[in-house]
Design an enzyme around this catalytic site. Structure first.
Site, PDB file in Angstrom:
ATOM      1  N   GLU A 244      72.747  35.582  43.308  1.00  0.00           N
ATOM      2  CA  GLU A 244      73.255  34.343  43.897  1.00  0.00           C
ATOM      3  C   GLU A 244      72.322  33.933  45.028  1.00  0.00           C
ATOM      4  O   GLU A 244      71.881  34.766  45.821  1.00  0.00           O
ATOM      5  CB  GLU A 244      74.667  34.558  44.442  1.00  0.00           C
ATOM      6  CG  GLU A 244      75.325  33.313  45.017  1.00  0.00           C
ATOM      7  CD  GLU A 244      75.102  33.118  46.509  1.00  0.00           C
ATOM      8  OE1 GLU A 244      75.506  32.066  47.032  1.00  0.00           O
ATOM      9  OE2 GLU A 244      74.523  34.015  47.156  1.00  0.00           O
TER      10      GLU A 244
ATOM     11  N   HIS B 196      74.619  38.931  46.197  1.00  0.00           N
ATOM     12  CA  HIS B 196      74.799  37.826  47.140  1.00  0.00           C
ATOM     13  C   HIS B 196      73.565  37.635  48.011  1.00  0.00           C
ATOM     14  O   HIS B 196      73.220  38.490  48.820  1.00  0.00           O
ATOM     15  CB  HIS B 196      76.027  38.130  48.004  1.00  0.00           C
ATOM     16  CG  HIS B 196      76.358  37.089  48.998  1.00  0.00           C
ATOM     17  ND1 HIS B 196      76.329  37.316  50.359  1.00  0.00           N
ATOM     18  CD2 HIS B 196      76.742  35.799  48.844  1.00  0.00           C
ATOM     19  CE1 HIS B 196      76.690  36.228  50.993  1.00  0.00           C
ATOM     20  NE2 HIS B 196      76.941  35.284  50.107  1.00  0.00           N
TER      21      HIS B 196
ATOM     22  N   GLU C 287      73.730  28.180  44.176  1.00  0.00           N
ATOM     23  CA  GLU C 287      74.732  27.420  44.935  1.00  0.00           C
ATOM     24  C   GLU C 287      74.049  26.248  45.633  1.00  0.00           C
ATOM     25  O   GLU C 287      73.146  26.431  46.456  1.00  0.00           O
ATOM     26  CB  GLU C 287      75.429  28.287  45.984  1.00  0.00           C
ATOM     27  CG  GLU C 287      76.475  27.481  46.756  1.00  0.00           C
ATOM     28  CD  GLU C 287      77.075  28.205  47.943  1.00  0.00           C
ATOM     29  OE1 GLU C 287      77.485  27.506  48.907  1.00  0.00           O
ATOM     30  OE2 GLU C 287      77.145  29.441  47.921  1.00  0.00           O
TER      31      GLU C 287
ATOM     32  N   ASP D 241      71.179  30.209  47.666  1.00  0.00           N
ATOM     33  CA  ASP D 241      71.578  28.892  48.154  1.00  0.00           C
ATOM     34  C   ASP D 241      70.375  27.963  48.172  1.00  0.00           C
ATOM     35  O   ASP D 241      69.262  28.397  48.509  1.00  0.00           O
ATOM     36  CB  ASP D 241      72.118  29.011  49.583  1.00  0.00           C
ATOM     37  CG  ASP D 241      73.135  30.133  49.713  1.00  0.00           C
ATOM     38  OD1 ASP D 241      74.315  29.863  49.436  1.00  0.00           O
ATOM     39  OD2 ASP D 241      72.743  31.264  50.077  1.00  0.00           O
TER      40      ASP D 241
ATOM     41  N   HIS E 167      70.108  29.649  53.151  1.00  0.00           N
ATOM     42  CA  HIS E 167      71.548  29.450  53.287  1.00  0.00           C
ATOM     43  C   HIS E 167      71.904  28.426  54.350  1.00  0.00           C
ATOM     44  O   HIS E 167      72.698  27.517  54.120  1.00  0.00           O
ATOM     45  CB  HIS E 167      72.246  30.778  53.614  1.00  0.00           C
ATOM     46  CG  HIS E 167      73.713  30.611  53.849  1.00  0.00           C
ATOM     47  ND1 HIS E 167      74.245  30.390  55.107  1.00  0.00           N
ATOM     48  CD2 HIS E 167      74.764  30.622  52.991  1.00  0.00           C
ATOM     49  CE1 HIS E 167      75.558  30.258  55.001  1.00  0.00           C
ATOM     50  NE2 HIS E 167      75.900  30.410  53.740  1.00  0.00           N
TER      51      HIS E 167
END
Length: 259
Positions: free
Chosen positions: A46, A19, A121, A48, A61
């Site tokens: 992962e 993450h 993401e 963003d 993020h």
């Protein structure tokens, strides 16, 4: 009709999703966090993404810069040349003051040289009201195609409209449906996942009941729970049937999975 993207029977499970990289020990969404996640043998990293003022795909993020940099204001108000030179590590520890905000193209280059795949993401706040040539969906897909990495990329979002746009642009790329307050529940996510031929459903810890995880599996989706950092919690959600976990500590999860 879109051909169903099948979940491979030989895929390694449970999947370790790092993450924002190895963000429990290194500053999130930085190159060092991504490199350390690769070293920890995460299955996927992962991260963003959002857009800068000049429409570059930026890895960060928050919508605003003040938590992870010394600049205040929205990411979208600044050119990429300014953003990529910001100190994105000192907020975590002074020893990481040389860490910068990456561009997505930088991370794709790193992934290309590794065996770790990538979950991108797309932030809901980065979307245009309607799809444009330089909308984030098109820009992200263009970067992926340039690197010939489509088979190793999973695109997720809390914006199901974004995922629908992505599917209309590319019938093969893997999609992950995020479940949270700004989207529907697990049952809604499953129904939507079937319409866009998603690969995975990503429930929160609160939504990851044994019943919900079973429903996800019955519909032939991969279930990936976010964000699980304690060993006891990892055991709990894996025991309920989760096929993957987002964690800030991928090294610890990898050790647990091996046991």
């Amino acid at each position: 009709m879109i051909e169903k993207i099948k979940v491979s029977e030989d895929i390694r499970r449970p999947l370790v999703f790092a993450h924002r990289g190895l963000s429990g020990i290194f500053p999130e969404n930085t190159m060092i966090a991504f490199k350390k996640a690769i070293s920890a043998k995460a299955d996927l990293i992962e991260l963003d993404v959002t857009l800068s003022k000049d429409r570059e795909v930026i890895v960060i993020h928050d919508d605003d810069l003040d938590r992870t940099t010394k600049l205040v204001g929205s990411v979208r108000f600044f050119e990429s040349e300014i953003l990529k030179d910001l100190d994105a590590g000192s907020w975590f520890s002074k020893k990481f003051k040389k860490e910068k905000i990456p561009l997505l193209t930088d991370v794709l280059g790193l992934i290309q040289k590794s065996k770790t795949d990538l979950n991108i993401e797309i932030k809901s706040t980065s979307l245009d009201d309607s799809l444009q040539v330089d909308s984030i969906e098109n820009l992200v897909l263009d970067l992926i195609h340039q690197r010939k990495l489509k088979d190793r990329i999973l695109i997720s979002s809390f914006s199901w409209e974004c995922l629908e746009r992505i599917r209309n642009l590319d019938s093969k790329i893997k999609l992950g449906v995020l479940v949270g307050e700004e989207s529907g529940n697990v049952q809604d996510a499953i129904a939507f996942g079937e319409t866009v031929n998603a690969w995975s459903i990503h429930p929160s810890r609160e939504d990851a009941s044994e019943e919900n995880l079973k429903l996800i599996e019955e519909k032939n989706f991969i279930s990936v729970v976010y964000t699980v950092n304690e060993i006891d919690d990892m055991k709990k959600f894996l025991g309920r049937g989760a096929k993957g976990l987002f964690t800030n500590f991928p090294k610890e999860m990898r050790k647990l999975v091996k046991r």
